[in-house]
Design a protein around this motif. Structure first.
Motif, mmCIF file in Angstrom:
data_model
loop_
_atom_site.group_PDB
_atom_site.id
_atom_site.type_symbol
_atom_site.label_atom_id
_atom_site.label_comp_id
_atom_site.label_asym_id
_atom_site.label_seq_id
_atom_site.Cartn_x
_atom_site.Cartn_y
_atom_site.Cartn_z
ATOM 1 N N ASP A 1 -8.828 51.752 -3.719
ATOM 2 C CA ASP A 1 -7.708 51.519 -2.807
ATOM 3 C C ASP A 1 -6.446 52.164 -3.371
ATOM 4 O O ASP A 1 -6.300 52.300 -4.602
ATOM 5 C CB ASP A 1 -7.449 50.023 -2.608
ATOM 6 C CG ASP A 1 -8.619 49.292 -1.972
ATOM 7 O OD1 ASP A 1 -9.470 49.951 -1.358
ATOM 8 O OD2 ASP A 1 -8.661 48.050 -2.085
ATOM 9 N N SER B 1 -1.941 52.615 -2.383
ATOM 10 C CA SER B 1 -0.801 52.393 -1.501
ATOM 11 C C SER B 1 0.412 53.136 -2.037
ATOM 12 O O SER B 1 0.586 53.269 -3.256
ATOM 13 C CB SER B 1 -0.466 50.902 -1.401
ATOM 14 O OG SER B 1 -1.516 50.176 -0.806
ATOM 15 N N GLN C 1 0.456 45.477 -1.254
ATOM 16 C CA GLN C 1 -0.880 46.052 -1.303
ATOM 17 C C GLN C 1 -1.536 46.125 0.072
ATOM 18 O O GLN C 1 -2.655 46.620 0.198
ATOM 19 C CB GLN C 1 -1.765 45.243 -2.262
ATOM 20 C CG GLN C 1 -1.350 45.399 -3.709
ATOM 21 C CD GLN C 1 -2.407 44.860 -4.669
ATOM 22 O OE1 GLN C 1 -3.310 44.141 -4.275
ATOM 23 N NE2 GLN C 1 -2.273 45.217 -5.923
ATOM 24 N N GLY C 2 -0.840 45.659 1.107
ATOM 25 C CA GLY C 2 -1.396 45.740 2.454
ATOM 26 C C GLY C 2 -2.674 44.957 2.611
ATOM 27 O O GLY C 2 -3.620 45.406 3.277
ATOM 28 N N HIS D 1 -1.246 52.621 3.314
ATOM 29 C CA HIS D 1 -2.285 51.935 2.566
ATOM 30 C C HIS D 1 -3.651 52.535 2.893
ATOM 31 O O HIS D 1 -4.018 52.659 4.067
ATOM 32 C CB HIS D 1 -2.305 50.444 2.910
ATOM 33 C CG HIS D 1 -0.961 49.775 2.801
ATOM 34 N ND1 HIS D 1 -0.425 49.378 1.597
ATOM 35 C CD2 HIS D 1 -0.040 49.461 3.745
ATOM 36 C CE1 HIS D 1 0.764 48.830 1.800
ATOM 37 N NE2 HIS D 1 1.023 48.868 3.100
#
Length: 764
Positions: free
Chosen positions: A704, A706, A83-84, A721
């Motif tokens: 968010d 990714s 998920q960075g 990401h």
């Protein structure tokens, strides 16, 4: 990566300290079931089919997450990578009733709240209500605690009072980093990241065995990024990042039953001063509000002649010896230091109006011994803990006005605490178990506080201006400040497995945080009686009742964790700063610390976490939490103003939904899979202080996403990401002194804007 002289000094300090401990050791002679591919927090553990059981050490022994009668969420290194996740503050988006963020005007000081309990003031004398642990080592101060995530095996976050299981008592909860043990074979890992705002990062990790019983390893990391905004007065970056980090370790296994780890780490933050966004027009100059929330016009660039700088380093020694199949003894010894030069421009204007150049210095030594027992029916831990910590800060308050003044404030707070704790569980049957625990804590505080006012706006002699004219000493308590607080806090939990898939528990626990002294104390300006100042503020306590249910469905492919809790919070410590009139002319000309103990508060809440492995390739995970925190007694000048007070950093509603879809995708002749990951997070309206203000943040959502490709053998991973894809601007902190100076201070700090980065990881 090129290292400057300052960064080489950081490397050398940590290397020397580690080498010293190595020499000492030589003379003295380690939410649910989820797939690693899922978007859910999921450390590696046991497997059942293609579904993993998450293993945690929340009770100082390995247990599956669904079995432990504690509210805990765990994040694996693999999940953090996919998920960075950049640093610990980003975890809060997926955590029930949790706030983790950088403190106002800082890049690396942590503000943490769990279930309404925390500490927003990073000054000496104020302990956090949420404990931060690195390999069971408690960090006494929040400076440098916004740690970039590297070299970890997993991160566990425990909610509720923690005292019977951990060395230091923490009243609200704990964030626990668990670092990787060194591999049995040579292991080299590289990670590089590039992104918008000039982001360039690199992490290099290497370890190797040098014999059958000795392994060594180390990590060096560099995190650099331009600012999200600019200082329009100096041309410098604002909200930039310039951090270097290092970790060295050596592990020894002289016998199969003896494990020794010596470790040293260091961090240096050379980022520019972080200045806030003015929410009001300049009161005298009419300076307009800037259109970009990340821009500033601040003119303060140095503190005591130093650029903004935060350095932190520590060494530790872990010795673990297995006496037999049931008993293991452990010793954890640690020492840490940090120093921060902080030029804080409260007014964020190019004029000298309200400026606070500051220096923070902290050091600590801790020692813990514990004994764990694991039998057929009984398991538990008992230990003793000692910490000796010193926290020192000094700063000027430089204010414009009809008569410009500079006020010097210093606070030197010492803490010596020891404790004995025990926590054990007894299995009456395969279904029913009882856990009992207790802790006895003695906290001793000493303090030296001094405050002196000078005429003129050039600062004070202590902070570099020898020409300042002394006007008045408001506080001189450089001796005689001492208090000792003692408390026994119990914990009891009953755990009943309705069947193999449903585990219900009920627990009662108490938490305690000792009293102390406000290092900004102003006796003359606030007319505090001397006897009251010498007493300091009182300890705070909490009693929490929790009912939880942990369930699995469809062979563990779907899990749910639910908790209801109710807390009685007594003598709540409320540090704060108020504007004061020191010369009686009817105009505020300084500010001082006023720490009070709010008498009573009630906190009730609900938490729900779930992971659903809908297919082998598609996973949904989510979280929803609700909290109702309200003061019942809050006395100000003899009047109960509880109805006019709110809990800070505690949104009533929080939610998160995450999805992960894996697709088989060979690339460059190698088998692998591409993971499509998306999430949406919701945070309800949040108050920054105990009173409602313009700094409060309305509810908001963050999106968010990714896209990550992982080779089948796990040796290569590449990802893109995107964080805060909606470019939401949301306030995280601020300064509220609208009556001070000529211009007034009302400035806000914001969370990160939209960022996009690409990451490549390679493992030899």
């Amino acid at each position: 990566m090129r290292l400057t002289n300052k960064k080489m000094k950081l490397v050398n300090r940590s290397a020397i300290a580690t080498a010293a401990l190595l020499a000492l050791s030589g003379s003295a002679m380690g939410v649910a079931h989820a797939q690693e591919a899922s978007g859910a927090p999921a450390p590696a553990g046991e497997t059942a089919g293609d579904v993993q059981k998450v293993v945690v050490t929340a009770r100082r022994r390995e247990e599956t997450l669904q079995d432990v009668p504690v509210s805990v969420t765990a994040f694996s290194a693999d999940q953090l990578s996919k998920q960075g996740v950049p640093d610990v503050t980003a975890l809060a988006l997926a955590l029930p009733n949790t706030t983790l963020k950088a403190s106002r005007a800082t890049n690396s000081t942590l503000t943490a709240f769990i279930r309404g309990v925390g500490q927003a003031d990073p000054l000496a004398g104020f302990e956090s209500g949420v404990g931060i642990y690195i390999d069971d080592i408690y960090l006494a101060r929040p400076q440098a605690a916004v740690a970039d995530i590297y070299d970890v095996e997993r991160i566990e976050v425990l909610r509720g009072p923690q005292g019977t299981l951990y060395g230091r008592n923490t009243i609200g909860g704990a964030v626990k980093y668990v670092t990787r043990k060194l591999a049995a074979k040579p292991d080299v890992r590289l990670r590089t990241t590039v992104g918008n705002y000039g982001q360039v990062e690199g992490v290099a990790t290497a370890s190797t065995p040098i014999s059958d019983t000795v392994r060594i390893g180390g990590t060096v990391a560099r995190f650099k990024r331009d600012g999200f905004g600019k200082n329009l007065f100096t041309g410098a970056e604002n909200y930039d990042k310039d951090v270097t980090a290092l970790r060295l370790s050596a592990e020894f296994t002289p016998t199969p039953d003896l494990f020794i780890r010596i470790a040293g780490d260091g961090t240096q933050d050379d980022s520019s001063p972080k200045n806030g966004h003015r929410l009001i027009v300049g009161r005298t100059s009419g300076a307009p509000i800037l259109s970009n929330e990340f821009d500033t016009r601040a003119n303060l660039t140095k503190a005591l002649g130093h650029d903004q700088e935060v350095t932190a380093h520590g060494v530790s020694a872990l010795v673990e010896y297995r006496l037999n199949d049931q008993f293991t003894v452990k010793s954890i010894t640690a020492s840490r230091k940090d120093k921060s030069w902080a030029p804080i421009d409260f007014d964020s204007l190019q004029v000298v109006d309200m400026e606070v150049p500051a220096l923070y210095k902290n050091e600590q030594f801790s020692q813990e011994f514990n004994l764990t027992y694991t039998g057929d029916r009984i398991a538990g831990v008992a230990g003793v803990y000692y910490i000796d910590a010193q926290a020192y800060n000094k700063f000027d308050t430089i204010l414009a006005g009809a008569v410009p003044t500079s006020t010097f404030t210093s606070g030197d707070i010492g803490t010596k605490a020891w404790a004995a704790y025990i926590d054990g569980s007894y299995n009456f049957s395969d279904s029913l178990s009882l856990s009992l625990g207790g802790r006895y804590t003695v906290d001793k505080r000493t303090a030296s506080i001094y405050r002196q006012i000078f005429l003129g706006a050039g600062g004070t002699p202590e902070m570099g201006n020898a020409a300042a004219i002394p006007f008045r000493t408001d506080t001189d308590l450089r001796s005689g400040l001492e208090r000792e607080d003692k408390k026994f806090t119990p914990r009891v939990a009953v755990n009943y497995k309705l069947n193999a898939d449903h585990n219900v528990y009920a627990s009662y626990s108490e938490g305690f945080k000792g009293g102390g002294f406000d290092p900004r104390l102003n006796i003359v300006g606030t007319r505090i009686p001397l006897a009251e100042a010498r007493r300091g503020y009182s300890p705070e306590t909490i009693e929490t009742v929790e009912l939880g249910l942990k369930s699995s469905f469809n062979g563990g492919r779907i899990t749910t964790n639910t908790a209801l809790f109710h807390s009685d919070y007594q003598d709540v410590q409320i540090p704060g700063s108020i504007a004061i009139d020191t010369n009686g002319d009817g105009r505020d000309d300084s500010f001082a610390g006023v720490t009070t103990n709010a008498g009573k508060a009630k906190i009730r809440g609900f938490e729900f976490e779930t992971v659903a492995n809908l297919t082998r390739d598609f996973t949904l995970a989510g979280m929803y939490s609700y909290i109702d925190a309200e003061y019942k007694e809050y006395i100000v000048a003899g009047v109960n103003v509880a109805s006019q007070r709110v809990f800070q950093n505690t949104p009533k509603n929080s939610a998160n939904l995450r999805a992960n879809y894996d697709i088989a995708l060979p690339l460059m002749g190698h088998n692998g899979k591409i993971s499509l990951i998306g999430s949406v997070s919701y945070k309800g309206a949040t108050n920054q202080f105990e009173t409602v203000s313009i700094l409060d943040q309305e509810s908001y959502k963050l999106y968010d996403a990714s896209i990550v490709w992982t080779r089948a053998d796990g040796k290569i991973r590449a990802g893109i990401h995107g964080k805060n894809l909606g470019d939401e601007r949301y306030k995280t902190a601020g300064y509220l002194f609208p009556t001070l100076g000529n211009e007034g201070t009302l400035t806000a700090f914001y969370g990160n804007p939209r960022t996009v980065s690409a990451t490549l990881e390679y493992r030899f």
